[in-house]
Each structure stands twice: as structure tokens, then as C-alpha cells.
Design an enzyme around this catalytic site. Structure first.
Site, PDB file in Angstrom:
ATOM      1  N   GLN A  96       0.855  -1.195   0.000  1.00 45.13           N
ATOM      2  CA  GLN A  96       0.000   0.000   0.000  1.00 45.13           C
ATOM      3  C   GLN A  96       0.890   1.244   0.000  1.00 45.13           C
ATOM      4  O   GLN A  96       1.779   1.392   0.841  1.00 45.13           O
ATOM      5  CB  GLN A  96      -0.938   0.026   1.211  1.00 45.13           C
ATOM      6  CG  GLN A  96      -2.030   1.079   0.991  1.00 45.13           C
ATOM      7  CD  GLN A  96      -2.973   1.275   2.162  1.00 45.13           C
ATOM      8  OE1 GLN A  96      -2.530   1.456   3.290  1.00 45.13           O
ATOM      9  NE2 GLN A  96      -4.261   1.276   1.894  1.00 45.13           N
TER      10      GLN A  96
ATOM     11  N   TYR B  78      -6.047  10.842   4.294  1.00 41.27           N
ATOM     12  CA  TYR B  78      -4.663  11.177   3.942  1.00 41.27           C
ATOM     13  C   TYR B  78      -4.620  11.989   2.642  1.00 41.27           C
ATOM     14  O   TYR B  78      -5.652  12.374   2.120  1.00 41.27           O
ATOM     15  CB  TYR B  78      -3.810   9.898   3.920  1.00 41.27           C
ATOM     16  CG  TYR B  78      -3.795   9.267   5.295  1.00 41.27           C
ATOM     17  CD1 TYR B  78      -3.145   9.903   6.355  1.00 41.27           C
ATOM     18  CD2 TYR B  78      -4.500   8.097   5.571  1.00 41.27           C
ATOM     19  CE1 TYR B  78      -3.169   9.379   7.635  1.00 41.27           C
ATOM     20  CE2 TYR B  78      -4.532   7.562   6.854  1.00 41.27           C
ATOM     21  CZ  TYR B  78      -3.867   8.210   7.891  1.00 41.27           C
ATOM     22  OH  TYR B  78      -3.921   7.691   9.160  1.00 41.27           O
TER      23      TYR B  78
ATOM     24  N   ARG C 100      -7.775   2.468  -3.093  1.00 35.51           N
ATOM     25  CA  ARG C 100      -8.650   2.459  -1.915  1.00 35.51           C
ATOM     26  C   ARG C 100      -9.221   3.853  -1.660  1.00 35.51           C
ATOM     27  O   ARG C 100      -8.506   4.858  -1.781  1.00 35.51           O
ATOM     28  CB  ARG C 100      -7.871   1.993  -0.681  1.00 35.51           C
ATOM     29  CG  ARG C 100      -8.817   1.689   0.475  1.00 35.51           C
ATOM     30  CD  ARG C 100      -8.132   0.991   1.625  1.00 35.51           C
ATOM     31  NE  ARG C 100      -9.095   0.126   2.290  1.00 35.51           N
ATOM     32  CZ  ARG C 100      -9.066  -0.192   3.575  1.00 35.51           C
ATOM     33  NH1 ARG C 100      -8.107   0.262   4.352  1.00 35.51           N
ATOM     34  NH2 ARG C 100      -9.989  -0.959   4.097  1.00 35.51           N
TER      35      ARG C 100
ATOM     36  N   GLY D  42      -9.332  -7.127   8.692  1.00 35.39           N
ATOM     37  CA  GLY D  42      -8.284  -6.373   9.369  1.00 35.39           C
ATOM     38  C   GLY D  42      -8.047  -6.883  10.771  1.00 35.39           C
ATOM     39  O   GLY D  42      -7.328  -7.866  10.990  1.00 35.39           O
ATOM     40  N   ARG D  43      -8.705  -6.233  11.742  1.00 34.64           N
ATOM     41  CA  ARG D  43      -8.435  -6.523  13.159  1.00 34.64           C
ATOM     42  C   ARG D  43      -8.521  -8.009  13.495  1.00 34.64           C
ATOM     43  O   ARG D  43      -7.718  -8.536  14.273  1.00 34.64           O
ATOM     44  CB  ARG D  43      -9.411  -5.726  14.040  1.00 34.64           C
ATOM     45  CG  ARG D  43      -9.098  -4.253  14.058  1.00 34.64           C
ATOM     46  CD  ARG D  43     -10.242  -3.430  14.571  1.00 34.64           C
ATOM     47  NE  ARG D  43     -11.388  -3.456  13.643  1.00 34.64           N
ATOM     48  CZ  ARG D  43     -12.491  -2.751  13.801  1.00 34.64           C
ATOM     49  NH1 ARG D  43     -12.625  -1.965  14.847  1.00 34.64           N
ATOM     50  NH2 ARG D  43     -13.463  -2.810  12.908  1.00 34.64           N
TER      51      ARG D  43
HETATM   52  C1  LIG Z   1      -4.243  -1.288  13.489  1.00 38.37           C
HETATM   53  C2  LIG Z   1      -4.887  -0.779  12.244  1.00 38.37           C
HETATM   54  C3  LIG Z   1      -4.110  -0.123  11.296  1.00 38.37           C
HETATM   55  C4  LIG Z   1      -4.679   0.319  10.083  1.00 38.37           C
HETATM   56  N1  LIG Z   1      -3.878   0.859   9.118  1.00 38.37           N
HETATM   57  C5  LIG Z   1      -4.375   1.101   7.877  1.00 38.37           C
HETATM   58  C6  LIG Z   1      -3.508   1.445   6.797  1.00 38.37           C
HETATM   59  O1  LIG Z   1      -2.275   1.515   6.926  1.00 38.37           O
HETATM   60  N2  LIG Z   1      -4.095   1.677   5.601  1.00 38.37           N
HETATM   61  C7  LIG Z   1      -5.437   1.603   5.401  1.00 38.37           C
HETATM   62  O2  LIG Z   1      -5.913   1.820   4.284  1.00 38.37           O
HETATM   63  N3  LIG Z   1      -6.279   1.245   6.405  1.00 38.37           N
HETATM   64  C8  LIG Z   1      -5.773   0.968   7.615  1.00 38.37           C
HETATM   65  N4  LIG Z   1      -6.611   0.517   8.604  1.00 38.37           N
HETATM   66  C9  LIG Z   1      -8.044   0.253   8.320  1.00 38.37           C
HETATM   67  C10 LIG Z   1      -8.260  -1.235   7.942  1.00 38.37           C
HETATM   68  O3  LIG Z   1      -7.656  -1.518   6.689  1.00 38.37           O
HETATM   69  C11 LIG Z   1      -9.744  -1.621   7.876  1.00 38.37           C
HETATM   70  O4  LIG Z   1     -10.368  -0.866   6.874  1.00 38.37           O
HETATM   71  C12 LIG Z   1     -10.479  -1.412   9.193  1.00 38.37           C
HETATM   72  O5  LIG Z   1      -9.728  -1.914  10.286  1.00 38.37           O
HETATM   73  C13 LIG Z   1     -11.858  -2.113   9.187  1.00 38.37           C
HETATM   74  O6  LIG Z   1     -11.703  -3.490   8.968  1.00 38.37           O
HETATM   75  P1  LIG Z   1     -11.785  -4.575  10.185  1.00 38.37           P
HETATM   76  O7  LIG Z   1     -13.094  -4.359  10.884  1.00 38.37           O
HETATM   77  O8  LIG Z   1     -11.702  -5.898   9.507  1.00 38.37           O
HETATM   78  O9  LIG Z   1     -10.624  -4.294  11.099  1.00 38.37           O
HETATM   79  C14 LIG Z   1      -6.059   0.122   9.838  1.00 38.37           C
HETATM   80  C15 LIG Z   1      -6.840  -0.496  10.827  1.00 38.37           C
HETATM   81  C16 LIG Z   1      -6.266  -0.969  11.991  1.00 38.37           C
HETATM   82  C17 LIG Z   1      -7.135  -1.701  12.980  1.00 38.37           C
END
Ligand SMILES: Cc1cc2nc3c(=O)[nH]c(=O)nc-3n(C[C@H](O)[C@H](O)[C@H](O)COP(=O)(O)O)c2cc1C
Length: 376
Positions: free
Chosen positions: A104, A176, A228, A321-322
């Protein structure tokens, strides 16, 4: 595996011909654990390797493309050639487990902390601070600087190719720099990059064009390019679902391999800018895209049934993600018919067992409600 989950494990082929072994990818997640100079650390390699065996692709944490785009302590860099060997280690750690590796690429714009960018010089589309406590007022970028950042996204893509990644995802979401150019909150320009909805699209569209031209020039085999975006933002003025549907209609014709909507909940409905608030954002996006480009859905997919339900909306892929931090074997458990063994909480004594880097661990335990953390 239970029959009802079979669709999650059907292969998927991108428009460029690259095939994924299943429909589940890891969402990009920053881990605050690269070295202070932006080079890759040993712990992040272990963190990725531990989570790459079940999914078909890993979208990495965001990597900054210019020194003034660094938005996090411990963020990794794609802004200079000396980073290529470390980037290669990330790509290899992921690919050795059988997943495709997608880097990314990112610029933080007005959300960069001053201590992380040269001379504390924070830049954005316009001199408008974010609506966050203590937010700095950025400096508006000159046309020449905008062109340099567009080129830097191209250079970061070349480095990703040289490092052996399978693709890049352009980070146009989550407030961003690219998002800042599309947003009427942060973009008050009156030149070719702002003033109307069409002009606010120019910066992202020029980045996509640049990235694709670098791929045409440098990639020796098909290379994935995804984009994205965040569909809405709470500020007024701010990006509305109506703005996004116009943008997505244009994005769908850019020859991308996928679009990736950034959502905290895949079932969420629009905030403003549509007539029917019972339809989900994903339904609106799919309707507008109308099969022209694959869509990745994301957000609070925790159980196997959530995953099935998310895929049944019609998205091509789902990102987790999480939950991938909470249970690195999430995919394998579904595949082996053991979905009832999926962990949905992190116990405070599990950092080492789950291979969670210190920087990420500190965020997990210090931000209540973000992760399901429990004491034993
Ligand atoms: C610890 C953490 C770091 C994240 N860093 C990014 C990132 O670097 N780039 C991005 O597009 N989204 C980032 N996100 C958002 C996730 O990609 C995702 O959209 C969001 O956590 C919802 O998905 P989930 O419910 O499966 O966690 C981050 C989320 C978390 C929890």
C-alpha cells in the site's frame, strides 16, 4: 469445510490475469514497528509471515512515498531505492506462505505529525487543518510539488516491482493526502486540482495514470494495481456518498484491477447524498460499478457467517483487518471446518504468542474499544 463456506474458497482472477486462491485478503494495517529510518524490521517480517498462510493476498501497512508524507512512528518507507532490499524481504515473507503481496503506497498530507517530516513542514491541498484536537495547519502544495508527489507514487511503484511485490494499492482513503485532494473540506484550491468535483478528482486520477504507466514500463509480468477510497466523511463540507458515486463511476473506467472501499462495517449505510438510506454503501457502489471493476469489501467481518454474508452482497473479495491480528489462523479454521474455534478476543498476555509488534501492541491496549482486549 462446511458447504456453506465453499464460495469463500473459490479462486478469483483479476482483470490483469493474476489469480488468487480464495476470496479473503488481509486489509492494510499500520503496525508502528519499522525502524526509525523507514527500513523494515525483523519483527514485522515475522508478523506478516504469521498471518499470510490462509489468505490469498496481503495488503501491507501503508508505506510513505516521500519524506514529507510520513504519518506514523514506525511507518515503513518506499521513498528511496535503498529501501528495496527490506521491501523485498516483506514481499518474500508473504509470498513464501502462499499469498500475493500488495504494497500500500501513501502520503499522509495534513495528518503527518510535524516531528516526522523534514522541517516540520506539513503539506496538503490547501491550508486547512483537520477537524481534530491539536491539528496543525498545513501549507498548500505548489503545482510543481504536486507533480513531484505524483511522480513519487510512480517511483514507489517501480520500487515495489523491483522488490518483487505482486501489486500496489494506492491509499486514497482515511483522510490522507489523496483523500484530502478529493475532499471539499481540505481542498479549497481554484486551479486544475480544485474548485469543482471533477477538478478534485484530478490528483487521484493523475496518480493512477502515473502508477499504471510505471507498471507498463517496468513490470515483466502482470502487476496488480488497486485503489482504496473512503466513501464519506463527517465534516461539512465533506465527501458525500453522492460525490463518491460520481468518482467511482470514473474510477471504474481507469483500467484498475480492483477498488477497495474503506469501511469500519461492511453493512453501513450512507450518511448523506442519496435518496434511499436503507441501502448499504456496498450496494450503492456495486450498482454504480456495474461489473466494470472488482470491489473489495471490508469492515467488522468477524465470524465465518459474517464473511459469507459479506461475499453474498456481490463484492468480489473481502478484506479482514483486526480479526487477522486477533486470530492469525482465522482462514484455516474455516477451511478445516473449525470455525467455532475462531478467537474473537485478545487476552492481555497474548502479545508474544500472536506475534504482535510492540508499536502495534501499544496501540491495541491504549485505545479502548478499537480491539476486543480482555484480561484473563
Ligand atoms: C491497526 C490498524 C491499522 C490500520 N492501518 C491502515 C492502513 O495503513 N491503511 C489503510 O488503508 N487502512 C488501515 N486501517 C483500516 C483497515 O484496513 C480496515 O479498513 C479497518 O480496520 C476495518 O476493517 P476490520 O473491521 O476488519 O478491522 C487500519 C486499521 C487498523 C485496525
Amino acid at each position: 469445510m462446511k458447504d456453506k463456506f465453499k464460495s469463500l474458497f473459490s479462486p478469483f482472477t483479476f482483470p490483469n490475469g493474476v489469480t488468487l486462491k480464495n476470496r479473503i485478503v488481509i486489509a492494510p494495517m499500520t503496525h508502528w514497528s519499522s525502524n526509525p529510518d523507514g527500513s523494515v524490521s525483523e519483527i514485522e517480517l515475522k508478523y506478516y509471515a504469521r498471518r499470510s498462510a490462509g489468505v490469498s493476498a496481503v495488503i501491507t501497512a501503508c508505506a510513505y512515498v516521500t519524506p514529507n508524507g510520513k504519518a506514523f512512528h514506525g511507518q515503513f518507507a518506499a521513498d528511496r531505492d535503498e529501501m528495496i532490499p527490506g521491501l523485498r524481504k516483506v514481499a518474500t515473507a508473504i509470498q513464501q506462505q502462499g499469498a500475493k503481496a500488495i504494497l500500500q503506497i501513501h502520503h499522509g498530507g495534513r495528518l503527518c505529525p510535524p516531528e516526522l517530516v523534514p522541517d516540520g513542514d506539513i503539506v496538503s491541498a490547501s491550508a486547512v487543518p483537520a477537524e481534530r484536537p491539536g491539528a496543525e495547519t498545513p501549507r498548500s502544495l505548489t503545482i510543481q510539488e504536486i507533480e513531484e508527489i505524483i511522480d513519487a507514487f510512480g517511483e514507489a511503484t517501480r520500487r515495489a516491482i523491483e522488490a518483487g511485490f505482486d501489486g500496489v494499492e494506492i491509499h486514497g482513503a482515511n483522510g490522507y493526502l489523496i483523500h484530502q485532494f478529493f475532499s471539499p473540506h481540505s481542498n479549497r484550491r481554484e486551479d486544475q486540482y480544485g474548485g469543482t468535483l471533477e477538478k478534485r478528482m484530478s490528483f487521484p486520477l493523475e496518480i493512477i495514470k502515473k502508477v499504471k504507466s510505471v507498471v507498463d514500463q517496468h513490470a515483466k509480468s502482470p502487476f496488480i494495481v488497486g485503489y482504496r477510497f473512503s466513501p464519506e466523511e463527517p465534516e461539512t463540507p465533506g465527501i458525500t456518498m453522492a460525490d463518491t458515486l460520481v468518482f467511482v463511476d470514473v474510477l471504474a473506467n481507469q483500467g484498475l484491477d480492483y477498488l477497495h472501499v474503506s469501511l469500519n462495517d461492511f453493512r453501513s449505510t450512507p450518511r448523506v447524498g442519496v435518496e434511499d438510506f436503507t441501502k448499504t454503501r456496498i450496494e450503492y457502489l456495486l450498482e454504480t460499478i456495474n461489473g466494470r471493476v472488482p470491489l473489495i469489501g471490508v469492515g467488522s467481518i468477524i465470524t465465518a457467517d459474517n464473511a459469507k454474508e459479506a461475499l453474498e452482497t456481490g463484492v468480489d473479495l473481502i478484506a479482514i483487518g483486526r480479526e487477522m491480528i486477533v486470530d492469525p489462523d482465522w482462514v484455516q479454521k474455516i477451511q478445516e471446518g473449525r470455525e467455532d474455534e475462531i478467537s474473537i478476543v485478545i487476552f492481555t498476555d497474548q502479545q508474544e504468542e500472536l506475534i504482535i509488534p510492540d508499536g502495534l501492541w501499544e496501540q491495541i491496549i491504549s485505545r479502548p474499544g478499537w480491539f476486543p482486549v480482555k484480561e484473563r
